[in-house]
Design a protein around this motif. Structure first.
Motif, PDB file in Angstrom:
ATOM      1  N   VAL A   1      33.235  72.727  70.371  1.00  0.00           N
ATOM      2  CA  VAL A   1      33.768  73.944  69.743  1.00  0.00           C
ATOM      3  C   VAL A   1      33.149  75.182  70.377  1.00  0.00           C
ATOM      4  O   VAL A   1      32.094  75.122  71.013  1.00  0.00           O
ATOM      5  N   GLU A   2      33.826  76.313  70.171  1.00  0.00           N
ATOM      6  CA  GLU A   2      33.258  77.612  70.509  1.00  0.00           C
ATOM      7  C   GLU A   2      32.031  77.821  69.618  1.00  0.00           C
ATOM      8  O   GLU A   2      32.090  77.575  68.417  1.00  0.00           O
ATOM      9  N   ASN A   3      30.931  78.262  70.213  1.00  0.00           N
ATOM     10  CA  ASN A   3      29.718  78.464  69.426  1.00  0.00           C
ATOM     11  C   ASN A   3      29.799  79.802  68.688  1.00  0.00           C
ATOM     12  O   ASN A   3      29.276  80.807  69.134  1.00  0.00           O
ATOM     13  N   GLU A   4      30.501  79.810  67.541  1.00  0.00           N
ATOM     14  CA  GLU A   4      30.631  81.045  66.759  1.00  0.00           C
ATOM     15  C   GLU A   4      30.332  80.762  65.295  1.00  0.00           C
ATOM     16  O   GLU A   4      30.334  79.604  64.865  1.00  0.00           O
ATOM     17  N   SER A   5      30.133  81.832  64.517  1.00  0.00           N
ATOM     18  CA  SER A   5      29.503  81.680  63.208  1.00  0.00           C
ATOM     19  C   SER A   5      30.267  80.792  62.221  1.00  0.00           C
ATOM     20  O   SER A   5      29.681  80.012  61.499  1.00  0.00           O
ATOM     21  N   SER A   6      31.594  80.902  62.189  1.00  0.00           N
ATOM     22  CA  SER A   6      32.297  80.219  61.115  1.00  0.00           C
ATOM     23  C   SER A   6      32.838  78.850  61.514  1.00  0.00           C
ATOM     24  O   SER A   6      33.532  78.203  60.738  1.00  0.00           O
ATOM     25  N   VAL A   7      32.510  78.406  62.711  1.00  0.00           N
ATOM     26  CA  VAL A   7      33.206  77.225  63.222  1.00  0.00           C
ATOM     27  C   VAL A   7      32.834  75.954  62.458  1.00  0.00           C
ATOM     28  O   VAL A   7      33.684  75.099  62.191  1.00  0.00           O
ATOM     29  N   LEU A   8      31.570  75.831  62.025  1.00  0.00           N
ATOM     30  CA  LEU A   8      31.175  74.628  61.287  1.00  0.00           C
ATOM     31  C   LEU A   8      31.910  74.559  59.950  1.00  0.00           C
ATOM     32  O   LEU A   8      32.347  73.491  59.525  1.00  0.00           O
TER      33      LEU A   8
ATOM     34  N   PRO B   1      23.801  72.728  76.094  1.00  0.00           N
ATOM     35  CA  PRO B   1      22.952  73.547  76.967  1.00  0.00           C
ATOM     36  C   PRO B   1      23.756  74.324  78.008  1.00  0.00           C
ATOM     37  O   PRO B   1      24.734  73.824  78.548  1.00  0.00           O
ATOM     38  N   SER B   2      23.342  75.532  78.243  1.00  0.00           N
ATOM     39  CA  SER B   2      23.894  76.487  79.207  1.00  0.00           C
ATOM     40  C   SER B   2      25.412  76.664  79.133  1.00  0.00           C
ATOM     41  O   SER B   2      26.103  76.749  80.139  1.00  0.00           O
ATOM     42  N   THR B   3      25.945  76.687  77.895  1.00  0.00           N
ATOM     43  CA  THR B   3      27.353  77.044  77.682  1.00  0.00           C
ATOM     44  C   THR B   3      27.433  77.901  76.422  1.00  0.00           C
ATOM     45  O   THR B   3      26.435  78.077  75.725  1.00  0.00           O
ATOM     46  N   GLN B   4      28.627  78.407  76.122  1.00  0.00           N
ATOM     47  CA  GLN B   4      28.877  79.114  74.868  1.00  0.00           C
ATOM     48  C   GLN B   4      29.436  78.159  73.813  1.00  0.00           C
ATOM     49  O   GLN B   4      30.045  78.581  72.855  1.00  0.00           O
ATOM     50  N   ARG B   5      29.261  76.865  74.064  1.00  0.00           N
ATOM     51  CA  ARG B   5      29.899  75.893  73.182  1.00  0.00           C
ATOM     52  C   ARG B   5      28.877  75.059  72.413  1.00  0.00           C
ATOM     53  O   ARG B   5      27.719  74.978  72.800  1.00  0.00           O
ATOM     54  N   SER B   6      29.358  74.438  71.341  1.00  0.00           N
ATOM     55  CA  SER B   6      28.520  73.521  70.569  1.00  0.00           C
ATOM     56  C   SER B   6      29.222  72.182  70.465  1.00  0.00           C
ATOM     57  O   SER B   6      30.449  72.098  70.602  1.00  0.00           O
ATOM     58  N   ARG B   7      28.405  71.144  70.204  1.00  0.00           N
ATOM     59  CA  ARG B   7      28.993  69.845  69.957  1.00  0.00           C
ATOM     60  C   ARG B   7      28.725  69.457  68.507  1.00  0.00           C
ATOM     61  O   ARG B   7      27.593  69.515  68.035  1.00  0.00           O
ATOM     62  N   ILE B   8      29.789  69.085  67.813  1.00  0.00           N
ATOM     63  CA  ILE B   8      29.651  68.569  66.453  1.00  0.00           C
ATOM     64  C   ILE B   8      29.961  67.078  66.525  1.00  0.00           C
ATOM     65  O   ILE B   8      31.011  66.691  67.052  1.00  0.00           O
ATOM     66  N   THR B   9      29.044  66.254  66.038  1.00  0.00           N
ATOM     67  CA  THR B   9      29.291  64.811  66.028  1.00  0.00           C
ATOM     68  C   THR B   9      29.417  64.362  64.579  1.00  0.00           C
ATOM     69  O   THR B   9      28.526  64.605  63.773  1.00  0.00           O
ATOM     70  N   ILE B  10      30.544  63.764  64.262  1.00  0.00           N
ATOM     71  CA  ILE B  10      30.803  63.342  62.884  1.00  0.00           C
ATOM     72  C   ILE B  10      31.069  61.842  62.862  1.00  0.00           C
ATOM     73  O   ILE B  10      31.880  61.334  63.647  1.00  0.00           O
TER      74      ILE B  10
END
Lengths: 570, 156
Positions: free
Chosen positions: B12-19, B42-51
């Motif tokens: 996902v885009e690493n932004e406040s409401s994404v979670l 690391p070194s991106t504007q993205r996050s990983r969510i693992t569910i």
């Protein structure tokens, strides 16, 4: 160019070619209203309730296909708008709603008129934004319009804190959006279409099943061509009325809970459903395990999540309905023979003759269905029809001869009472020269009745035809059928004086209790340049039939008493 | 229909409401969340969510389709061939045998990570079923507190 956030909002709306904004000011959005005061690029309509502003923007969008725009303040202004957002979301209507928010310094402090707008609206918008930096505002507004109108359309909320609308920044409205994570409009795969073409050619009893997506993708013309090419029998959902046109001999009618006999029987017996922009809603399918038991399914939808959600699909096609229908036509041309489904059409014609869409008329009392049919005769294709939710909505859907898409504007998915009058205002703003009639009930009309004032102030002369049975009719009908006639809180005998109510809001009112009076009232209302109430006393205990009880099998209908057994027996 | 367990990675885009968008989608549509882990890539504007989730086949397909519709979602991977790990921290009283606790942790590829005046903390990172077994085995050492993390997974 340097300007404040409020001016940026106005400039963005003008750049998006917005002509009309529906809204209601308040503390947190005042900066934007100050900028609206100073501009002349678009008109602002002051509704008398924020819910009505959003429904009006929605009605505008449904009528002309463009993005509707509404503007509200924070807190209660926003929460009042939520029903409007949810209504548009359920029916995939393109809309941008701009809400004020408390200044960022107060965010999260339970400030005056603060509510978490983004949190509340997340499940009922296609996307939403809380603007945190003036530098992001032009981009966010551009993205909001882009997201609202592309792919499967939907409402987008932009929540803007008051300090952002006051702050100055550089305004360059982007020419394009850069949203790498946003799904592009999918291009249908040729091999998927080829497989569907083979399936249609091999089918014995194919059935075109049209949904709201057929309207949204402006596919009516091509769908009529496709149907004609193979002489394909067609059923429409509540949201697709007008796509085939009432006079089209290939149109069986509306299917589902209050669908007609032939349509529901066709769906129950077909061996191939060709679904174009429909989503197999529970009001259409009835009991899923009994639904279209003999059918394979071609499902054309722009939203992959709709495919396989409720029914098993053998031939999925992801794409825009209008494009896919064109591909289907090209694939079928020269191969499909209009005569090849003649037996099937004959079966369906017999079903239709056995139980046509009908009702028993009366000389003593006005039947609500008569009003709809008469309305169809008097205004027909010239008018845009909106409706509220309940019995009157179903009678309108069953009996009005809708001739073209976007002629019929109603809240299908969410079923929002109070939608009809504000939506009519929106439709009339989109098409000022067309007669706009809201078919409503004595329950629904009171849910946004304050809009009479808006209609009068801005000279938006819409006509409200109130089918008054002194009941919350649809709930009363269920109480008759399923609750042994215990009419819990559905008797609306205690009523306002509807004629006086319309007049008090500078409109015009008519009380109608005979057929002749209805003709005269309608004729007069069309000639008057005023918002009108035509309050018609109709048969109190009339039921909407046919009816498939909730979660019943589609071919197991409660039918009206009269039928034409002689015709059907042949 | 048969319920199956699945691990889904969402980029996902690493932004406040994404979670809240992702978690809210699960809550609103009645999907089940067994564990949820999130961290920036690391070194991106993205996050990983693992569910880690559970549901019948149709539900799992719907989950991935609905997730894909969220605007800030770049990629949804439903893991099949993966290496999957989970972590657990357990606090033991020092009235128990430190040597026995250490042996237990080591049996699960873990170790003692902290020893205080009256307690020690063991850590194990392993597959979820091994973590279950480890937690079960710790009960005889009267654990004071057990903190279990969510699943992380990487496709093989």
């Amino acid at each position: 160019m340097k300007m404040n956030g409020a001016q940026m909002v106005c400039e963005a709306l003008i750049a998006e070619d917005v002509k009309t904004v529906f809204g209601y000011p308040g503390g947190a959005i005042m900066n934007v209203y100050d900028a609206i005061y100073k501009q002349d690029g678009f008109e602002h309509i002051l509704n008398r309730h924020e819910q009505a502003s959003v429904h009006a923007a929605d009605g505008y969008a449904r009528a002309n296909g463009e993005v509707g725009v509404a503007m509200v303040t924070s807190g209660p202004g926003f929460t009042n708008a939520v029903t409007g957002l949810a209504t548009a979301y359920m029916d995939s209507i393109p809309m941008v709603v701009i809400s004020g928010q408390v200044p960022q310094s107060l965010l999260g402090t339970d400030g005056f008129q603060e509510i978490d707008a983004v949190g509340i609206s997340r499940p009922c918008t296609k996307h939403n934004y809380l603007v945190r930096d003036i530098a992001d505002l032009p981009r966010i507004l551009k993205e909001a319009f882009h997201i609202a109108r592309t792919g499967r359309p939907g409402p987008v909320l932009v929540d803007i804190p008051k300090d952002i609308t006051a702050e100055e920044g550089e305004f360059i409205y982007p020419k394009s959006v850069n949203l790498p994570s946003y799904l592009k409009v999918p291009q249908a795969k040729q091999e998927d279409v080829d497989a569907a073409v083979e399936a249609i050619l091999a089918a014995k009893k194919p059935l075109l099943y049209l949904g709201g997506g057929a309207v949204l993708s402006n596919a009516s013309e091509r769908i009529r061509k496709l149907a004609a090419l193979g002489q394909l029998p067609t059923v429409e959902t509540l949201m697709a009325l007008g796509v085939m046109g009432a006079k089209n001999p290939l149109r069986l009618g509306m299917l589902g809970m209050h669908g007609n006999y032939a349509s529901n029987m066709a769906m129950s017996e077909t061996d191939l459903i060709i679904s174009l922009g429909a989503r197999f809603d529970d009001r259409v399918t009835g009991k899923l395990s009994e639904f279209a038991k003999y059918a394979k399914v071609i499902h054309v939808d722009i939203d992959p999540a709709n495919i396989g959600k409720l029914v098993h699909v053998q031939y999925p096609i992801i794409g825009d309905v209008n494009d896919v229908v064109d591909m289907l036509i090209r694939g079928l041309k020269g191969k499909i023979k209009p005569s090849q489904y003649a037996d099937w059409r004959e079966v369906l014609a017999r079903y239709d003759a056995l139980y046509p869409q009908s009702f028993e008329d009366s000389d003593e009392v006005i039947k609500p269905q008569w009003v709809i049919e008469r309305l169809g005769e008097l205004v027909g294709e010239k008018a845009i029809i909106t409706s509220d939710v309940g019995q009157h909505q179903m009678w309108a859907a069953q009996h009005f001869p809708f001739d073209r898409p976007r002629q019929w504007i109603n809240s299908g998915g969410l079923g929002t009472m109070g939608f009809g009058l504000p939506a009519a205002l929106g439709a009339k703003k989109a098409f000022p020269d067309k007669t706009v009639i809201n078919i409503t009930g004595d329950g629904s009309i009171l849910m946004n009745v304050q809009e009479l004032v808006t209609a009068s102030e801005y000279k938006i002369p819409v006509i409200n035809v109130i089918l008054n049975n002194h009941f919350l009719g649809m709930v009363r009908q269920w109480q008759t059928f399923f609750y042994e006639g215990r009419y819990a809180e559905t008797d609306l005998s205690f009523q306002p004086n509807f004629k006086a109510l319309a007049e008090a809001c500078h409109g015009i009112g008519y009380n109608v209790s005979t057929k002749e009076e209805f003709d005269l009232a309608l004729k007069d209302a069309i000639e008057q340049d005023k918002v009108a109430f035509i309050n018609i006393q109709v048969a109190r205990f009339e039921d909407v039939l046919p009816m498939v009880p909730a979660n019943g099998a589609l071919n197991n209908m409660m039918l009206p008493k009269i039928s034409n057994p002689d015709k059907g027996a042949k | 229909m048969n319920e199956v367990r699945r691990v889904i990675s969402i980029v996902v885009e690493n932004e406040s409401s994404v979670l809240s968008r992702v978690a809210g989608l699960f809550a609103g549509r009645g999907y089940n969340i067994e564990t949820l882990t999130v961290a920036p890539i690391p070194s991106t504007q993205r996050s990983r969510i693992t569910i880690a989730t559970r549901g019948d086949e149709r539900t799992i397909i719907q989950i991935t389709k609905q997730l894909n519709k969220l605007i800030p979602v770049y990629e949804v991977v439903e893991h099949s061939e993966m290496v999957e790990k989970e972590m657990v921290l357990v606090k033991f009283p020092l009235s128990e045998s430190l040597a026995d606790i250490e042996v237990l942790c080591e049996a699960y590829n873990g170790t003692i990570v902290n020893v205080g005046v009256d307690m020690c903390i063991g850590m194990v990172a392993d597959e979820p079923c091994r973590i279950e077994h480890f937690i079960e085995a710790t009960t005889r050492f009267n654990p004071i507190e057990t903190v279990r993390g969510g699943v992380v997974a990487i496709e093989r």
